[in-house]
Design a protein around this motif. Structure first.
Motif, PDB file in Angstrom:
ATOM      1  N   HIS A 152      -4.366 -14.685   0.471  1.00 14.52           N
ATOM      2  CA  HIS A 152      -4.630 -14.628   1.903  1.00 14.52           C
ATOM      3  C   HIS A 152      -4.799 -13.188   2.363  1.00 14.52           C
ATOM      4  N   ASP A 153      -5.309 -13.041   3.588  1.00 16.25           N
ATOM      5  CA  ASP A 153      -5.465 -11.727   4.196  1.00 16.25           C
ATOM      6  C   ASP A 153      -4.279 -11.388   5.096  1.00 16.25           C
ATOM      7  N   PHE A 154      -3.342 -12.337   5.256  1.00 20.90           N
ATOM      8  CA  PHE A 154      -2.163 -12.092   6.073  1.00 20.90           C
ATOM      9  C   PHE A 154      -0.993 -12.892   5.528  1.00 20.90           C
ATOM     10  N   PHE A 155       0.225 -12.509   5.943  1.00 21.82           N
ATOM     11  CA  PHE A 155       1.421 -13.235   5.523  1.00 21.82           C
ATOM     12  C   PHE A 155       2.495 -13.066   6.592  1.00 21.82           C
ATOM     13  N   ILE A 156       3.085 -14.183   7.024  1.00 21.70           N
ATOM     14  CA  ILE A 156       4.144 -14.179   8.030  1.00 21.70           C
ATOM     15  C   ILE A 156       5.479 -14.285   7.309  1.00 21.70           C
ATOM     16  N   TYR A 157       6.445 -13.442   7.700  1.00 19.23           N
ATOM     17  CA  TYR A 157       7.751 -13.479   7.041  1.00 19.23           C
ATOM     18  C   TYR A 157       8.832 -12.958   7.981  1.00 19.23           C
ATOM     19  N   THR A 158      10.086 -13.159   7.581  1.00 19.55           N
ATOM     20  CA  THR A 158      11.227 -12.606   8.295  1.00 19.55           C
ATOM     21  C   THR A 158      11.712 -11.395   7.525  1.00 19.55           C
ATOM     22  N   ASP A 159      11.861 -10.266   8.203  1.00 18.16           N
ATOM     23  CA  ASP A 159      12.333  -9.055   7.550  1.00 18.16           C
ATOM     24  C   ASP A 159      13.804  -9.216   7.183  1.00 18.16           C
ATOM     25  N   ALA A 160      14.149  -8.897   5.948  1.00  9.93           N
ATOM     26  CA  ALA A 160      15.516  -9.074   5.451  1.00  9.93           C
ATOM     27  C   ALA A 160      16.500  -8.128   6.129  1.00  9.93           C
ATOM     28  N   GLU A 161      16.046  -6.977   6.582  1.00 11.63           N
ATOM     29  CA  GLU A 161      16.954  -5.998   7.178  1.00 11.63           C
ATOM     30  C   GLU A 161      17.292  -6.297   8.635  1.00 11.63           C
ATOM     31  N   ASP A 162      16.253  -6.609   9.436  1.00 16.06           N
ATOM     32  CA  ASP A 162      16.512  -6.788  10.865  1.00 16.06           C
ATOM     33  C   ASP A 162      16.255  -8.209  11.375  1.00 16.06           C
ATOM     34  N   ASN A 163      15.931  -9.140  10.485  1.00 19.02           N
ATOM     35  CA  ASN A 163      15.674 -10.555  10.822  1.00 19.02           C
ATOM     36  C   ASN A 163      14.556 -10.737  11.838  1.00 19.02           C
ATOM     37  N   ALA A 164      13.674  -9.774  11.982  1.00 22.50           N
ATOM     38  CA  ALA A 164      12.543  -9.878  12.896  1.00 22.50           C
ATOM     39  C   ALA A 164      11.376 -10.565  12.187  1.00 22.50           C
ATOM     40  N   THR A 165      10.618 -11.340  12.940  1.00 20.39           N
ATOM     41  CA  THR A 165       9.421 -11.970  12.400  1.00 20.39           C
ATOM     42  C   THR A 165       8.316 -10.928  12.357  1.00 20.39           C
ATOM     43  N   LYS A 166       7.651 -10.839  11.203  1.00 20.22           N
ATOM     44  CA  LYS A 166       6.593  -9.843  11.029  1.00 20.22           C
ATOM     45  C   LYS A 166       5.373 -10.486  10.373  1.00 20.22           C
ATOM     46  N   VAL A 167       4.218  -9.892  10.615  1.00 20.02           N
ATOM     47  CA  VAL A 167       2.966 -10.341  10.007  1.00 20.02           C
ATOM     48  C   VAL A 167       2.365  -9.158   9.260  1.00 20.02           C
ATOM     49  N   LEU A 168       2.222  -9.312   7.968  1.00 14.85           N
ATOM     50  CA  LEU A 168       1.568  -8.310   7.137  1.00 14.85           C
ATOM     51  C   LEU A 168       0.116  -8.758   6.984  1.00 14.85           C
ATOM     52  N   TYR A 169      -0.828  -7.836   7.167  1.00 12.22           N
ATOM     53  CA  TYR A 169      -2.230  -8.238   7.053  1.00 12.22           C
ATOM     54  C   TYR A 169      -3.055  -7.129   6.404  1.00 12.22           C
ATOM     55  N   ARG A 170      -4.165  -7.548   5.795  1.00 14.14           N
ATOM     56  CA  ARG A 170      -5.090  -6.607   5.174  1.00 14.14           C
ATOM     57  C   ARG A 170      -6.190  -6.298   6.177  1.00 14.14           C
ATOM     58  N   ARG A 171      -6.348  -5.013   6.464  1.00 18.22           N
ATOM     59  CA  ARG A 171      -7.333  -4.571   7.432  1.00 18.22           C
ATOM     60  C   ARG A 171      -8.728  -4.565   6.801  1.00 18.22           C
ATOM     61  N   GLU A 172      -9.756  -4.467   7.648  1.00 18.89           N
ATOM     62  CA  GLU A 172     -11.128  -4.446   7.148  1.00 18.89           C
ATOM     63  C   GLU A 172     -11.394  -3.244   6.259  1.00 18.89           C
ATOM     64  N   ASP A 173     -10.660  -2.140   6.481  1.00 16.26           N
ATOM     65  CA  ASP A 173     -10.854  -0.951   5.653  1.00 16.26           C
ATOM     66  C   ASP A 173     -10.094  -1.034   4.328  1.00 16.26           C
ATOM     67  N   GLY A 174      -9.409  -2.180   4.086  1.00 19.80           N
ATOM     68  CA  GLY A 174      -8.694  -2.371   2.833  1.00 19.80           C
ATOM     69  C   GLY A 174      -7.235  -1.955   2.872  1.00 19.80           C
ATOM     70  N   GLU A 175      -6.848  -1.240   3.924  1.00 19.43           N
ATOM     71  CA  GLU A 175      -5.457  -0.822   4.082  1.00 19.43           C
ATOM     72  C   GLU A 175      -4.633  -1.996   4.614  1.00 19.43           C
ATOM     73  N   LEU A 176      -3.317  -1.803   4.712  1.00 20.52           N
ATOM     74  CA  LEU A 176      -2.423  -2.846   5.219  1.00 20.52           C
ATOM     75  C   LEU A 176      -1.986  -2.541   6.631  1.00 20.52           C
ATOM     76  N   GLY A 177      -1.778  -3.596   7.418  1.00 17.24           N
ATOM     77  CA  GLY A 177      -1.238  -3.460   8.753  1.00 17.24           C
ATOM     78  C   GLY A 177      -0.002  -4.333   8.874  1.00 17.24           C
ATOM     79  N   LEU A 178       0.878  -4.012   9.813  1.00 18.87           N
ATOM     80  CA  LEU A 178       2.100  -4.768  10.014  1.00 18.87           C
ATOM     81  C   LEU A 178       2.281  -5.016  11.505  1.00 18.87           C
ATOM     82  N   ILE A 179       2.436  -6.288  11.878  1.00 21.93           N
ATOM     83  CA  ILE A 179       2.699  -6.661  13.262  1.00 21.93           C
ATOM     84  C   ILE A 179       4.160  -7.078  13.337  1.00 21.93           C
ATOM     85  N   GLU A 180       4.889  -6.473  14.261  1.00 21.68           N
ATOM     86  CA  GLU A 180       6.313  -6.770  14.426  1.00 21.68           C
ATOM     87  C   GLU A 180       6.528  -7.477  15.755  1.00 21.68           C
ATOM     88  N   ALA A 181       7.197  -8.635  15.741  1.00 25.23           N
ATOM     89  CA  ALA A 181       7.522  -9.357  16.961  1.00 25.23           C
ATOM     90  C   ALA A 181       8.760  -8.733  17.595  1.00 25.23           C
TER      91      ALA A 181
END
Length: 182
Positions: A152-181
């Motif tokens: 996939h180009d994205f993945f939703i998970y719970t961060d083990a350290e702070d229990n926050a929901t986060k979305v890891l995604y692959r950007r169009e330039d090939g780098e990674l991005g992280l969305i934090e709720a």
């Protein structure tokens, strides 16, 4: 032990096909503990162009494996998908086992059911498929591994350290991005 869920689209799942899929997928059992239950979801599709697509998703406690293949032959596609799943397991087995052992020893393994509710918009678009996601606590490295395993180009998970929901995604330039709720 593997629990199979095999369904067909534009094809009847005959006993021969079911038996073939189960015998091929049983090869992956050797990579897991005998008492570990695997949930294998297999989707077989046939298109008008006489091509066959096989999608396999194997759900484990802390891991999801996914592979698909399209070819002219259903049985050949099954073979290729099982080979892809086996490569994924072999390639990442030590990483996954290490991460799982760390989380179990730290007492951080728990599951939160996440259900997305989507409301039909005025544009006339409607939801045609709903997925349920188990948010497991993990770090960004394990989320990246899971995202790559799923293809996939994205993945939703719970961060083990702070229990926050986060979305890891692959950007169009090939780098990674992280969305934090928040």
């Amino acid at each position: 032990m593997i629990k199979y869920s095999i369904r067909g689209e534009n094809i009847e799942v005959t006993d021969a096909i079911r038996s073939y899929v189960e015998s091929k997928l049983s090869k992956v059992e050797k990579y897991f503990h005998a008492d570990q239950e695997l949930d294998a979801r297999v989707n077989l599709k046939v298109y008008r162009e006489k091509t066959a697509k096989v999608e396999v998703t194997i759900l484990l406690d802390s891991l999801t494996l996914r592979a698909e293949d399209v070819s002219q032959d259903m049985y050949g596609s099954v073979d290729l998908v099982v080979d892809k799943i086996e490569r994924q397991i072999r390639k990442n087995k030590t990483k996954i086992a290490k991460k799982h052992r760390e989380k179990v020893s730290a007492g951080q393994v728990f599951t939160t059911e996440f259900e997305a509710e989507v409301v039909e918009e005025e544009t006339g678009l409607q939801v045609v498929r709903t997925k349920h996601v188990n948010l497991k606590p993990m770090d960004v490295e394990e989320a990246l591994l899971q995202m790559d395993l799923l293809g996939h180009d994205f993945f939703i998970y719970t961060d083990a350290e702070d229990n926050a929901t986060k979305v890891l995604y692959r950007r169009e330039d090939g780098e990674l991005g992280l969305i934090e709720a928040k």
